[in-house]
Design a protein around this motif. Sequence first.
Motif, mmCIF file in Angstrom:
data_model
loop_
_atom_site.group_PDB
_atom_site.id
_atom_site.type_symbol
_atom_site.label_atom_id
_atom_site.label_comp_id
_atom_site.label_asym_id
_atom_site.label_seq_id
_atom_site.Cartn_x
_atom_site.Cartn_y
_atom_site.Cartn_z
ATOM 1 N N GLY A 65 49.983 51.390 -9.958
ATOM 2 C CA GLY A 65 49.614 49.902 -9.627
ATOM 3 C C GLY A 65 48.658 49.343 -10.413
ATOM 4 O O GLY A 65 48.896 48.148 -11.165
ATOM 5 N N ASP A 66 47.624 50.178 -10.608
ATOM 6 C CA ASP A 66 46.607 49.741 -11.474
ATOM 7 C C ASP A 66 46.647 49.534 -12.857
ATOM 8 O O ASP A 66 46.662 48.459 -13.681
ATOM 9 N N LEU A 67 47.597 50.475 -13.473
ATOM 10 C CA LEU A 67 48.110 50.828 -14.902
ATOM 11 C C LEU A 67 48.932 49.438 -15.169
ATOM 12 O O LEU A 67 49.042 48.760 -16.074
ATOM 13 N N ARG A 68 49.864 49.270 -14.211
ATOM 14 C CA ARG A 68 50.871 48.127 -14.345
ATOM 15 C C ARG A 68 50.246 46.664 -14.545
ATOM 16 O O ARG A 68 50.751 46.155 -15.210
ATOM 17 N N TRP A 69 49.200 46.571 -13.612
ATOM 18 C CA TRP A 69 48.362 45.209 -13.892
ATOM 19 C C TRP A 69 47.731 45.283 -14.931
ATOM 20 O O TRP A 69 47.806 44.296 -15.584
ATOM 21 N N GLU A 70 47.229 46.236 -15.686
ATOM 22 C CA GLU A 70 46.217 46.311 -16.671
ATOM 23 C C GLU A 70 47.275 45.856 -17.848
ATOM 24 O O GLU A 70 47.050 45.253 -18.899
ATOM 25 N N MET A 71 48.615 46.549 -17.682
ATOM 26 C CA MET A 71 49.600 46.012 -19.100
ATOM 27 C C MET A 71 50.510 44.968 -18.673
ATOM 28 O O MET A 71 51.281 44.510 -19.552
ATOM 29 N N ALA A 72 50.086 43.934 -17.925
ATOM 30 C CA ALA A 72 50.991 43.002 -17.416
ATOM 31 C C ALA A 72 50.977 42.043 -18.571
ATOM 32 O O ALA A 72 52.018 41.404 -18.809
ATOM 33 N N GLU A 73 49.997 41.588 -18.991
ATOM 34 C CA GLU A 73 49.904 40.597 -20.201
ATOM 35 C C GLU A 73 50.743 41.143 -21.450
ATOM 36 O O GLU A 73 51.488 40.374 -22.079
ATOM 37 N N GLU A 74 50.700 42.403 -21.855
ATOM 38 C CA GLU A 74 51.314 42.868 -22.923
ATOM 39 C C GLU A 74 52.858 42.887 -22.393
ATOM 40 O O GLU A 74 53.595 42.662 -23.582
ATOM 41 N N HIS A 75 53.091 43.195 -21.323
ATOM 42 C CA HIS A 75 54.556 43.322 -20.903
ATOM 43 C C HIS A 75 55.230 41.699 -20.950
ATOM 44 O O HIS A 75 56.087 41.554 -21.310
ATOM 45 N N TRP A 76 54.369 40.909 -20.321
ATOM 46 C CA TRP A 76 54.926 39.404 -20.487
ATOM 47 C C TRP A 76 55.045 39.035 -21.740
ATOM 48 O O TRP A 76 56.173 38.282 -22.281
#
Length: 201
Positions: A14-25
């Motif tokens: 969950g924390d990693l997903r949140w950290e990478m969210a902007e790159e994902h978007w």
Amino acid sequence: MEYFFYCRDKQGVGDLRWEMAEEHWAFMDRYAEKMIARGPTLTPDGEQATGSMHIVDLPDADAAYEFAFQEPYYLAGVFDEVLVRRWNNTLGRTMWEFAGGTAGHRRFLILAHGGPTRIADRDVTVEENRRYLADACSEGLIAHGPLLSEDGADWVGTASLVELPDRDAAETLVRQDPFARAGLYERVEVHDWRFGGRPAE
């Protein structure tokens, strides 16, 4: 060509997903004009993501491979499993054209994996399955279509996005599905799901 992607999260990311969210978007922004549907699957309480679902119109298998395996969440190690299938948009629209939004209803991804029995071996058709869903949840059907083999020739399952009152309604919908009653599904997953995309600022 339309492709369906379901990427299942590893435990505890969950924390990693949140950290990478902007790159994902930012990565997904490149596909905005070709996106049919997108969004995370969730735990039943809606508090944690369990995976990512995307349906995208892409030119070929190489483009689908790039979409799946150059995606920032994948490269960062968020995903445990990546499912890529050809798909057919039987409703001919995107999720943003869905006219629903009933207060108190929940949204689900129903992912049904076909077994070894072919459709041709049973007295049931893709069109019959589509009509059933249209009749059973016409106002709640967001997206629907068959999952297909890499060359698009063979049916290997079904993926549907639906808006229904609760999980019991989603599971009832699955049990009464003509393909399920005909024994064509090897297994069916019902995931809580929500519309995805970059949050509005």
